[in-house]
Design an enzyme around this catalytic site. Sequence first.
Site, PDB file in Angstrom:
ATOM      1  CG  ASP A  93      -2.048   1.017   1.135  1.00 44.02           C
ATOM      2  OD1 ASP A  93      -2.390   1.409   0.001  1.00 44.02           O
ATOM      3  OD2 ASP A  93      -2.565   1.435   2.178  1.00 44.02           O
ATOM      4  CB  CYS A  95     -25.516  -9.512  -1.077  1.00 43.08           C
ATOM      5  SG  CYS A  95     -25.174  -8.788   0.540  1.00 43.08           S
ATOM      6  CB  CYS A 115     -21.302  -3.356   1.606  1.00 42.84           C
ATOM      7  SG  CYS A 115     -21.408  -3.612  -0.189  1.00 42.84           S
TER       8      CYS A 115
END
Length: 361
Positions: free
Chosen positions: A146, A203, A206
């Site tokens: 990262d 789904c 989130c």
Amino acid sequence: MTVSDNNLSTLALAIKAWGRELGFAEIGIADVDLRHAEAGLRAWLDAGFHGEMDYMAAHGMKRARPAELVPGTVRVITARMNYLPREGAADWREAEERRARDPRQAMISIYARGRDYHKVLRARLQQLADKIRLEIGEFGYRVFTDSAPVMEEAIAEKSGIGWRGKHTLLLNREAGSMFFLGELFTDLPLPVDQPSEPHCGQCRACIDICPTQAILAPFKLDARRCISYLTIELKGAIPLELRPLIGNRVYGCDDCQVVCPWNKFAQRSTVPDFDVRNGLDNATMVELFAWEEGDFNQRLEGSPIRRIGHERWLRNLAVGLGNAAVQCPGDAAIVAGLSARLTHPSEMVREHVEWALAQHR
């Protein structure tokens, strides 16, 4: 160094075994063709969804072109490491939801409660590279955690580590999303793994749970509204209209991960680095708001939280303490804690404290 195809296959298996020995949950290998991801990256940047994260745009399409980022790269070795602390409530998701409902608690993203993952993964990926070098001799590589313009999720998806969820985080059928990713860019033409298939179906948990509605649509995140961005990346004042939506989330936000059905399979870490430090899984905002800069720097040494600095730490906590007024209006301890910071040297801190106190009146 030239390695035969048979030896490359054997080496790939060895790399995966070494990775497990080093505490990684899984190792995958991908090629460097990310052309499929360029259009989405360009559209996201053009929309300005990256906000103040200028580094996201600084390298242009290099993020989707590993061989341009590190010339000579032909493969990317992706490693994932679970970060749920080794100890904790059996049902960690229920525990997080319960704490989030307590307006006095300081909600800090689980990944940030232990040691800075950048250091942990970088060191272990370097050890993996060292093992490869001992086996075959010198080779070209570069470690990333990262720390550069790397499209981690796209690469990890190609390497078979998981698929990109609708919240844009990577998901794995055996481990949910509670893991870190790191990469070794290399010039070794290792055999590649099969890409992952998506398993989110219909789904949208989130998307629906996001407090600030930062997930505009499946796979489309406006970072400027994301609480993780607001409490970590944003350097200035938190927009007034978003402050009430942040609640008691003072460093990052795990809501989209806590609600994800796949995270019932989340695995605990096998390394001690991500064990909770400083009681950050059960600290009140008043307690943390009282830390002076010296306390902040000393207690959070080696923590990713230290990167934001004491000023932004106080900014975030002030917002959370202001939001506590919804359930605890005029709370004496909160009001006293905020009042003690009214003369803080930072104009930004003072403004957020004044806003917070106004919520308690």
